[in-house]
Scaffold this motif. Sequence first.
Motif, PDB file in Angstrom:
ATOM      1  N   UNK A   1      -1.053 -16.938   9.022  1.00  0.00           N
ATOM      2  CA  UNK A   1      -1.175 -15.416   8.573  1.00  0.00           C
ATOM      3  C   UNK A   1       0.823 -14.929   8.588  1.00  0.00           C
ATOM      4  N   UNK A   2       0.953 -13.549   7.427  1.00  0.00           N
ATOM      5  CA  UNK A   2       1.617 -12.681   7.575  1.00  0.00           C
ATOM      6  C   UNK A   2       2.101 -11.780   8.927  1.00  0.00           C
ATOM      7  N   UNK A   3       3.934 -12.348   8.675  1.00  0.00           N
ATOM      8  CA  UNK A   3       4.421 -11.895   9.711  1.00  0.00           C
ATOM      9  C   UNK A   3       5.418 -11.387   8.754  1.00  0.00           C
ATOM     10  N   UNK A   4       5.721  -9.933   8.227  1.00  0.00           N
ATOM     11  CA  UNK A   4       6.444  -9.515   7.516  1.00  0.00           C
ATOM     12  C   UNK A   4       6.956  -8.159   8.015  1.00  0.00           C
ATOM     13  N   UNK A   5       7.672  -7.279   7.256  1.00  0.00           N
ATOM     14  CA  UNK A   5       7.855  -5.598   7.320  1.00  0.00           C
ATOM     15  C   UNK A   5       8.066  -5.172   5.717  1.00  0.00           C
ATOM     16  N   UNK A   6       7.654  -4.429   5.000  1.00  0.00           N
ATOM     17  CA  UNK A   6       7.879  -3.860   3.950  1.00  0.00           C
ATOM     18  C   UNK A   6       8.582  -1.695   4.306  1.00  0.00           C
ATOM     19  N   UNK A   7       9.032  -1.548   3.398  1.00  0.00           N
ATOM     20  CA  UNK A   7       9.274  -0.681   3.104  1.00  0.00           C
ATOM     21  C   UNK A   7       8.625   0.295   1.871  1.00  0.00           C
ATOM     22  N   UNK A   8       8.815   1.608   1.726  1.00  0.00           N
ATOM     23  CA  UNK A   8       8.324   2.174   0.676  1.00  0.00           C
ATOM     24  C   UNK A   8       8.863   3.283   0.586  1.00  0.00           C
ATOM     25  N   UNK A   9       9.896   3.422  -0.463  1.00  0.00           N
ATOM     26  CA  UNK A   9      10.936   4.970  -0.121  1.00  0.00           C
ATOM     27  C   UNK A   9      10.745   5.086  -1.794  1.00  0.00           C
ATOM     28  N   UNK A  10      11.112   6.268  -1.760  1.00  0.00           N
ATOM     29  CA  UNK A  10      11.298   7.158  -2.569  1.00  0.00           C
ATOM     30  C   UNK A  10      12.522   6.966  -3.599  1.00  0.00           C
ATOM     31  N   UNK A  11      13.299   6.420  -2.959  1.00  0.00           N
ATOM     32  CA  UNK A  11      14.514   6.442  -3.359  1.00  0.00           C
ATOM     33  C   UNK A  11      14.777   4.770  -4.363  1.00  0.00           C
TER      34      UNK A  11
END
Length: 189
Positions: free
Chosen positions: A2-12
């Motif tokens: 399984x996944x063990x991650x972090x992701x960010x989403x930004x308008x930048x």
Amino acid sequence: MGFRVSYLASKASPEVLAESLNLTIGNPENEMPVDDWWIAKIKNSDWTLLWSESEDFGQNSVGRVAELSKRYETYICDLNETVMWSSAEFWKDGRQIWKVTHAGDGDDIFDLSETGATPQGFSELKQMHIAAQQNDGEDVDHIFEIPLDLAALDFGFRHEHHLEQSDVEAFLTIARPQRKSLFSRVFGR
């Protein structure tokens, strides 16, 4: 596993997002990188995604995200499928607007914590997943999906989605942040 991650989403932009998080953009890739850090601007949503192979990167970056969110709306999504833990939070104007977290490794399969003013669509999403959980029992963890689906309502991406080259302006690798040695952390060098 399984996944063990972090992701960010930004308008930048990718460049501003990387710089704000003290990351270095590397080479462009023809395909979505696998098992590597990357950043890309999604064409149809105008959001920039930053994929981290470190499940605690988002939480370790909260101070920088708070600063970034003074100019650009930003999400942090963290997950660990090995223990069915997921979290999504939305930042704007330098503060966390909302956060929703599920810890599926405890006694309560319906565990869900909410802080702040959750966005429109949250109640319906929550009801849908709770109904699915009640129908399927404990063999599947539908509540795990709620935080990640909630964030995806806005920027249109979840961790198991595969993006094609035509979906983004470019996939850019990210040089992994260097971890300080124990000696450096203890003595500040």
